[in-house]
Design an enzyme around this catalytic site. Structure first.
Site, PDB file in Angstrom:
ATOM      1  NE  ARG A  18     -12.160   6.746  10.761  1.00 53.47           N
ATOM      2  CZ  ARG A  18     -11.972   7.191  11.997  1.00 53.47           C
ATOM      3  NH1 ARG A  18     -10.790   7.063  12.575  1.00 53.47           N
ATOM      4  NH2 ARG A  18     -12.951   7.766  12.659  1.00 53.47           N
ATOM      5  CB  SER A  66      -5.675  -2.523   6.272  1.00 52.56           C
ATOM      6  OG  SER A  66      -4.549  -2.647   5.424  1.00 52.56           O
ATOM      7  N   GLY A  94       0.843  -1.189   0.000  1.00 51.76           N
ATOM      8  CA  GLY A  94       0.000   0.000   0.000  1.00 51.76           C
ATOM      9  C   GLY A  94       0.876   1.236   0.000  1.00 51.76           C
ATOM     10  NE  ARG A 146      -9.137   4.018  14.139  1.00 50.07           N
ATOM     11  CZ  ARG A 146      -9.405   4.903  15.083  1.00 50.07           C
ATOM     12  NH1 ARG A 146     -10.539   4.821  15.753  1.00 50.07           N
ATOM     13  NH2 ARG A 146      -8.556   5.872  15.353  1.00 50.07           N
ATOM     14  CG  HIS A 155      -7.069   1.204  15.950  1.00 46.83           C
ATOM     15  ND1 HIS A 155      -6.640   2.281  16.694  1.00 46.83           N
ATOM     16  CD2 HIS A 155      -6.853   1.544  14.652  1.00 46.83           C
ATOM     17  CE1 HIS A 155      -6.188   3.225  15.887  1.00 46.83           C
ATOM     18  NE2 HIS A 155      -6.319   2.802  14.638  1.00 46.83           N
ATOM     19  N   GLY A 164      -0.225   4.473  -0.369  1.00 44.55           N
ATOM     20  CA  GLY A 164      -0.974   5.699  -0.125  1.00 44.55           C
ATOM     21  C   GLY A 164      -0.260   6.561   0.891  1.00 44.55           C
ATOM     22  CG  ASN A 165      -1.800  10.409   2.040  1.00 48.66           C
ATOM     23  OD1 ASN A 165      -1.081  10.697   1.085  1.00 48.66           O
ATOM     24  ND2 ASN A 165      -2.967  10.988   2.243  1.00 48.66           N
ATOM     25  CB  VAL A 166      -0.718   5.042   6.026  1.00 46.73           C
ATOM     26  CG1 VAL A 166      -0.021   4.211   7.114  1.00 46.73           C
ATOM     27  CG2 VAL A 166      -1.828   5.874   6.648  1.00 46.73           C
ATOM     28  CG  ASP A 168      -0.753   1.422  -4.293  1.00 48.87           C
ATOM     29  OD1 ASP A 168      -0.959   1.761  -3.115  1.00 48.87           O
ATOM     30  OD2 ASP A 168      -1.613   1.539  -5.198  1.00 48.87           O
TER      31      ASP A 168
END
Length: 325
Positions: free
Chosen positions: A88, A125, A10, A94, A181, A12-14, A34
């Site tokens: 999100r 995730s 992944g 979540r 979480h 993405g931003n994270v 990705d």
């Protein structure tokens, strides 16, 4: 000595932020994956090109998994960080991400099983404890080698809010969050302190209650500001702390989603599921789970969190019945 290999699924931003932090801390070669063509390759190259200023001599490379055979490049990873999934949006919990993300996790899990089943896996995730459960069920990886982000990030937020309220260094604040979480997480007041001084001696109850509430909804606060997307800097460094403890065998004690079974199941009232508890993280993954005692009012909060995790884990079981892997 051969460098360690860390795969991040992944970009993405994270995922990209984690990849950058892993590189700047020189924890090992970073392989970024990705499904979107060009994204992992471009972001990996961007991180690599910053090496002269940061001073890291390692490889950062990207692979698009639109060609699923590219997953073979994670073979032999010491650690795999799974960040792939939907982010999100305002108004979402979540848990609302479950339907989309469980499909993504199923695909990732099968490729982990195929190419690198002996890696230590950090599941990010959302909802992380539930996705860790899904990944373990599908991949068959030893659950001791799987941990989910949750308490590491939630505890960082809790410590930050306490430090700001008290105007002290975050380094002197010891505090942790356990449970799922999600909105039923349990910030543990009784074990929170500043340089050994209990928080309850430093702040009035109404201030503590406000900080606890802000911690529970800390992720949502950022989502509401960003409008599109969710937090990534604090998650990124929280994940990196977990990975560093594995790579360097630091034996750090960090609250994370871990697989509860045996004597710990009897203590915590949850069995064969992942939920956030204090764990020791080392080169073998989850090397020890610590049982903490509850006062009656704490136990009620804990049971509520357990019930939420149990219900969401049941959704995984039902999904797997409909979608045999």
């Amino acid at each position: 000595m051969a460098r360690k290999k860390i795969s991040v699924i992944g970009a993405g931003n994270v995922g990209a932020t984690v990849a950058q932090f892993l590189a700047t801390k020189e924890l090992g070669d970073v392989y970024l994956f990705d499904v979107v063509d060009g994204i992992p390759e471009g972001k990996a190259l961007d991180i690599q090109e910053g090496a002269p200023h940061w001073g890291y001599d390692l490889d950062v490379v990207g692979f698009s998994t639109s060609d699923s055979s590219n997953y073979k490049n994670m073979e032999g990873s010491d650690v795999i960080v799974v960040t792939a999934g939907m982010a999100r949006k305002p108004g979402m919990s979540r848990e609302d991400l479950f339907d989309k993300n469980v499909e993504i996790i199923a695909d990732v899990s099968k490729n982990i099983k195929k190419y690198s089943p002996d890696s230590i896996i950090v599941v990010v995730s959302n909802p992380a404890d539930i996705m860790a459960y899904a990944l373990q069920k599908i991949s068959g990886v030893d659950p001791q080698r799987i941990m989910g982000l949750g308490g590491s990030l939630d505890s960082s937020r809790f410590r930050t809010f306490l430090a700001k309220e008290l105007d002290v260094s975050v380094e002197d604040v010891n505090a942790f969050v356990i449970g799922g979480h999600g909105d039923d997480m349990v910030p543990f007041i009784r074990y929170s302190s500043v340089a050994g001084i209990p928080i309850e001696k430093l702040l009035p109850k109404e201030k503590i209650d406000a900080i606890v509430k802000r911690t529970r909804f800390g992720g949502g606060e950022i989502v509401n500001y960003l409008k599109a997307g969710s937090a990534y800097y604090a998650p990124g460094i929280s994940i990196t702390a977990m990975v560093e403890s594995v790579i360097k065998d630091k034996k750090r004690v960090i609250p994370c989603a871990a697989y509860i079974t045996g004597k710990h199941a009897e203590h915590y009232g949850i069995n064969n599921k992942f939920i956030g508890v204090p764990i020791k993280i080392g080169e073998r993954g989850v090397e020890e789970i610590y049982d903490i005692d509850f006062l009656p009012e704490e136990l009620e909060l804990w049971k509520k969190s357990v019930a939420s995790v149990e219900a969401s884990s049941k959704n995984v079981d039902e999904w797997l019945k409909k979608h045999p892997q």
